[in-house]
Design a protein around this motif. Sequence first.
Motif, short mmCIF file in Angstrom:
data_model
loop_
_atom_site.label_atom_id
_atom_site.label_comp_id
_atom_site.label_asym_id
_atom_site.label_seq_id
_atom_site.Cartn_x
_atom_site.Cartn_y
_atom_site.Cartn_z
N VAL A 46 9.89 5.42 4.73
CA VAL A 46 8.97 4.49 5.38
C VAL A 46 9.22 3.11 4.80
N THR A 47 9.51 2.14 5.64
CA THR A 47 9.79 0.78 5.18
C THR A 47 8.80 -0.19 5.83
N GLU A 48 8.88 -1.44 5.42
CA GLU A 48 7.95 -2.45 5.92
C GLU A 48 8.23 -2.87 7.35
N ARG B 127 -1.86 1.26 4.39
CA ARG B 127 -2.83 2.12 5.08
C ARG B 127 -2.18 3.41 5.56
N PHE B 128 -0.92 3.33 5.96
CA PHE B 128 -0.19 4.53 6.38
C PHE B 128 -0.06 5.51 5.22
N VAL B 129 0.25 4.99 4.03
CA VAL B 129 0.35 5.85 2.85
C VAL B 129 -0.99 6.52 2.56
N VAL C 21 8.48 5.85 0.21
CA VAL C 21 7.93 4.59 0.74
C VAL C 21 8.63 3.45 0.02
N LEU C 22 9.31 2.59 0.78
CA LEU C 22 10.12 1.53 0.19
C LEU C 22 9.59 0.15 0.57
N LEU D 225 8.50 3.24 -3.93
CA LEU D 225 9.61 2.48 -4.46
C LEU D 225 9.56 1.04 -3.97
N LYS D 226 10.29 0.19 -4.64
CA LYS D 226 10.58 -1.14 -4.12
C LYS D 226 12.06 -1.40 -4.31
#
Length: 424
Positions: free
Chosen positions: A222-224, A266-268, A282-283, A309-310
Amino acid sequence: MGSMIYLAVGCLEIEWGKNRGFNDHSALFQAESDVANVPYYYAGDEEGDDAALEDDVRYKPIVELKEGLSKPLPQVIERLNLLGHTYAQCEREFAYLAGLNVFDSTRFTFEHLRDALGNVDVNSISADYGEGGEDFGKFFRRELSPRLGLDAHLKVDPVEHRAVSEAMENLSAYTVMHLLARNSRAAELPVQWAFNDIEQGGYGGREIFVRPLDPESRFLIVTEGSSDASILRHAWKILRPHVADFFDFVDMEEGYPFSGTGNVYRFVQGLISISVQNNVLVLFDNDAEGVANYERCRGLKVLPNMRILKLPDLPAFRSFQTIGPNGELKADINGRGAAIECYLDLDTKARVRWTSYNSKADTYQGELEGKTRYMREFLEQETRQSGYDYSRLEGVLDAITEDAIAMRESKVAMEWDLDSARNS
């Protein structure tokens, strides 16, 4: 005698099955792209005069090429790691077998086995034992036991010698492959799964062996935004195609539904509330907005099958050309302006423009100028291009892969511990 199925590294048979009794190794391969003609060994006439013991019976092999699955050993190891069978798991398995078979692991250690497999001449292995390639149990007794000096100090204790031999017969194929991968002479050998006889014998259709990776073995990233997903998907396709099928992205055909860091947060929260069963990574970007929400998500009670993660900090970003109210100057864009496009191959004109102030991070948000052009140039590549600098992008893939492996390894270790407790 029924139909046989073999998993082998070169000529070394490391696991076999019969009729419907076999392990599923389809996850080591990639469906149709790994289908190939592989050797099948059948026993001919017995050779030699030393056939008194079953293990010493040698045959003149008959070799036929038929359909099977084949992939280079180094690529299989990368897939094994993503499945959770890491080097650490190999050590854990050896310790378990030592305890189960009650042999002295100070006389025969994991390091002994590792070093022996790391130095044996695998290319000298012949396919003239029994009815197929040489299986690992026989190989251990014939080749490794003498090398390790086990024959000398264990044959005086037949019980101990038998315990070690039985343990090695039960060593998993995945541990054997991991240790062989450390052998420079095995580095280019193929891992082959010879399933044709099982299929022709009616014990399993081709779809059992040649099929996509099961959903529970894959990771949802999942990304931005859609650009992050597009770049990462393409990076795996051209840089690491042998593991690309492990990573899924949100379906973007109808528009990307989680645009923006706030929506991802919010998805997380939603995924946690429903105890999602998928493996989720999640990145976030390595800019002010991304880092702020990365820290927010890390404060949540994240599920064991989730990682937050980032994008990684890079030394190259510590002195990057920027422009803002104070004019042009070199600045550190780590945590402030390093979105995914900054990890592509940039030209000398690349610079980050400072835009809005982020009060949560107490810093300005930066954005790469001309980022769409850099992204388009990358996405237009059909294969790896010479002269293009992929090093930053490789670092991103490494960071994601490391967390994916850690997640799967933790799950496999927990399952292994549970099985060990039940069998103790």
